[in-house]
Scaffold this motif. Sequence first.
Motif, PDB file in Angstrom:
ATOM      1  N   TYR A 146      29.732  38.846  26.241  1.00 34.00           N
ATOM      2  CA  TYR A 146      28.280  38.962  26.408  1.00 34.00           C
ATOM      3  C   TYR A 146      27.802  38.180  27.627  1.00 34.00           C
ATOM      4  CZ  TYR A 146      23.276  38.693  25.468  1.00 34.00           C
ATOM      5  OH  TYR A 146      21.907  38.759  25.577  1.00 34.00           O
ATOM      6  N   TYR A 147      28.215  36.931  27.730  1.00 34.35           N
ATOM      7  CA  TYR A 147      27.733  36.097  28.830  1.00 34.35           C
ATOM      8  C   TYR A 147      28.351  36.464  30.172  1.00 34.35           C
ATOM      9  CZ  TYR A 147      25.132  33.288  25.538  1.00 34.35           C
ATOM     10  OH  TYR A 147      24.222  32.879  24.587  1.00 34.35           O
ATOM     11  N   LYS A 183      30.728  42.029  35.531  1.00 34.89           N
ATOM     12  CA  LYS A 183      31.522  43.242  35.706  1.00 34.89           C
ATOM     13  C   LYS A 183      30.839  44.264  36.603  1.00 34.89           C
ATOM     14  CE  LYS A 183      33.579  42.699  31.164  1.00 34.89           C
ATOM     15  NZ  LYS A 183      33.720  43.246  29.827  1.00 34.89           N
ATOM     16  N   LYS A 184      29.588  44.021  36.958  1.00 40.29           N
ATOM     17  CA  LYS A 184      28.839  44.983  37.755  1.00 40.29           C
ATOM     18  C   LYS A 184      28.761  44.608  39.229  1.00 40.29           C
ATOM     19  CE  LYS A 184      26.015  46.462  33.922  1.00 40.29           C
ATOM     20  NZ  LYS A 184      24.713  46.623  33.363  1.00 40.29           N
ATOM     21  N   ASP A 185      28.791  43.315  39.529  1.00 45.25           N
ATOM     22  CA  ASP A 185      28.602  42.849  40.894  1.00 45.25           C
ATOM     23  C   ASP A 185      29.807  42.021  41.334  1.00 45.25           C
ATOM     24  OD1 ASP A 185      27.513  42.047  43.365  1.00 45.25           O
ATOM     25  OD2 ASP A 185      26.502  40.336  42.443  1.00 45.25           O
ATOM     26  N   TYR A 238      30.803  38.080  40.415  1.00 48.31           N
ATOM     27  CA  TYR A 238      32.107  37.930  39.762  1.00 48.31           C
ATOM     28  C   TYR A 238      32.975  36.920  40.519  1.00 48.31           C
ATOM     29  CZ  TYR A 238      36.893  39.104  38.417  1.00 48.31           C
ATOM     30  OH  TYR A 238      38.199  39.032  38.011  1.00 48.31           O
ATOM     31  N   MET A 239      33.057  37.071  41.834  1.00 44.92           N
ATOM     32  CA  MET A 239      33.898  36.172  42.631  1.00 44.92           C
ATOM     33  C   MET A 239      33.378  34.742  42.595  1.00 44.92           C
ATOM     34  SD  MET A 239      36.627  37.518  43.536  1.00 44.92           S
ATOM     35  CE  MET A 239      37.162  36.096  44.465  1.00 44.92           C
ATOM     36  N   PHE A 253      31.293  46.948  42.155  1.00 45.17           N
ATOM     37  CA  PHE A 253      32.738  47.130  42.216  1.00 45.17           C
ATOM     38  C   PHE A 253      33.093  48.520  42.743  1.00 45.17           C
ATOM     39  CE2 PHE A 253      32.951  43.392  39.572  1.00 45.17           C
ATOM     40  CZ  PHE A 253      34.146  42.805  39.956  1.00 45.17           C
ATOM     41  N   SER A 254      32.270  49.493  42.433  1.00 52.44           N
ATOM     42  CA  SER A 254      32.535  50.864  42.874  1.00 52.44           C
ATOM     43  C   SER A 254      32.492  50.994  44.387  1.00 52.44           C
ATOM     44  CB  SER A 254      31.528  51.832  42.240  1.00 52.44           C
ATOM     45  OG  SER A 254      30.214  51.473  42.609  1.00 52.44           O
TER      46      SER A 254
END
Length: 165
Positions: free
Chosen positions: A103-104, A109-111, A115-116, A154-155
């Motif tokens: 959740y947190y 997972k989208k950016d 994420y990095m 990520f895409s």
Amino acid sequence: MKAKKQIAKLYAYKKNTTKEGLTGLYIAVSFNRKTKYLPLKIYWPASHFDFEKQQIIKRSGRDKEYSDNMLIITQAIGICNEIFVQYRLRDQEISMETFLEEYYQFNLKKDYITYMESIIEKRYRKKDISETTKKNHTNTLKKIKSFHPKLLPFSAVNVKVAAIF
């Protein structure tokens, strides 16, 4: 495998109303009758909260703040349900601890940039990388941000984008 009941819904404590008459809103996540309350960091007038039905009530016909908060609430519950579905589809059980981690970290997972940043900090705290390595990774991330200052899904990360750096 026996299916475990998982529920996510809006919740507010009636006793935790502030002096200003506001109540904090939470997402109540339940796994087989064990519940964890995730703060939404939203406060709503207790006079416009139905504690029996656990839902906010509009203050007027065109209550923009109500609409905005409902979007936030719906999105948070949607994230919970998406995590539940992902584990059910994989036929895996999920613990409360695993759920909270998922959740947190859901938006990570989208950016790619967010994420990095998270991974660099996490690896440094665990002492998986040195101060020098952290600086190198951070400098690389700064270069990526100079090309994509806001969001890098990520895409969009592919061989062509990687060749720029």
